[in-house]
Design an enzyme around this catalytic site. Sequence first.
Site, PDB file in Angstrom:
ATOM      1  N   GLY A   1     -63.196 -29.315  -7.712  1.00  0.00           N
ATOM      2  CA  GLY A   1     -61.997 -28.467  -7.669  1.00  0.00           C
ATOM      3  C   GLY A   1     -61.229 -28.392  -9.103  1.00  0.00           C
TER       4      GLY A   1
ATOM      5  N   HIS B   1     -51.845 -36.582 -14.771  1.00  0.00           N
ATOM      6  CA  HIS B   1     -50.736 -35.699 -15.286  1.00  0.00           C
ATOM      7  C   HIS B   1     -49.615 -36.040 -14.598  1.00  0.00           C
ATOM      8  CE1 HIS B   1     -53.639 -32.196 -16.598  1.00  0.00           C
ATOM      9  NE2 HIS B   1     -53.996 -33.257 -17.324  1.00  0.00           N
TER      10      HIS B   1
END
Length: 261
Positions: A203, A130
């Site tokens: 996570g 990202h």
Amino acid sequence: MTAAASPALASPAAIEDAAELVRKAKRAVVLTGAGISTPSGIPDFRSEGTGLWSHDEPLEVASLTTFRIDPERFFAWFRPLAGQIFYARPNAAHTALAQLEQAGYIQTMITQNIDTLHQKAGSTCVVETHGTLRTLTCTSCYRTFEAEAFLKSFIDHGVLPFCLQCNGVLKPDVILFGEQLPHADWIRAQRAARQCDLMLVAGSSLEVLPVAGLPMQALDRGAHLIVVNNTPTYVNVRADVVILEDVASVLPEIAKRVLHG
Ligand SMILES: [Zn+2]
């Protein structure tokens, strides 16, 4: 094989099962998301329920369209988040993964995070799907700059980043809504997922496509799968080990078992 959604998942047996898979793997890949950085104080700005969602609408303000039309509005929204990221320190989960990489147990780290905390913890093989807050790119001449000095002025004094060459607005090299993933990084991430023999999801709730599809690419080629996340993910039913707990407590335990028996 550990079953999903049972309180026994964080048992020493689950930790040992995960450690054994890491020890045996030849090409282990880790996929991390916002959940690994929340213990470092960085909110998950894509998730509802965080302060950032209640104050503004990230889907609109953190979009490429807003950045192009009204960069000052984007930067006003981004400033508190940028400050939290800039001053954040890696937590025990980042450190555990860096130790495993340095000991040769992890070949590639794929992350959805832009905060560079894996690198700050010592990881070197990080693929940032990202984008990253380490660099800024000029929207006029496309020159790229190291972000640190610009970010410090912006966070501490509200000075917007402008290009030193042409005075164009500098855009953080993070992927905004409406933007494509960085091509080379995405290719690297997919290749790593397809070639690994173990994927450790840590996570991430695996809700943001296309990165959320990477574990399926690994599973379809026979890789083992470990999921450490405090909420269930869609691939838990296919995982070898599922540990429904906080990464900052679980990953150091797994690393300890792998490194010290
Ligand atoms: Zn420029």
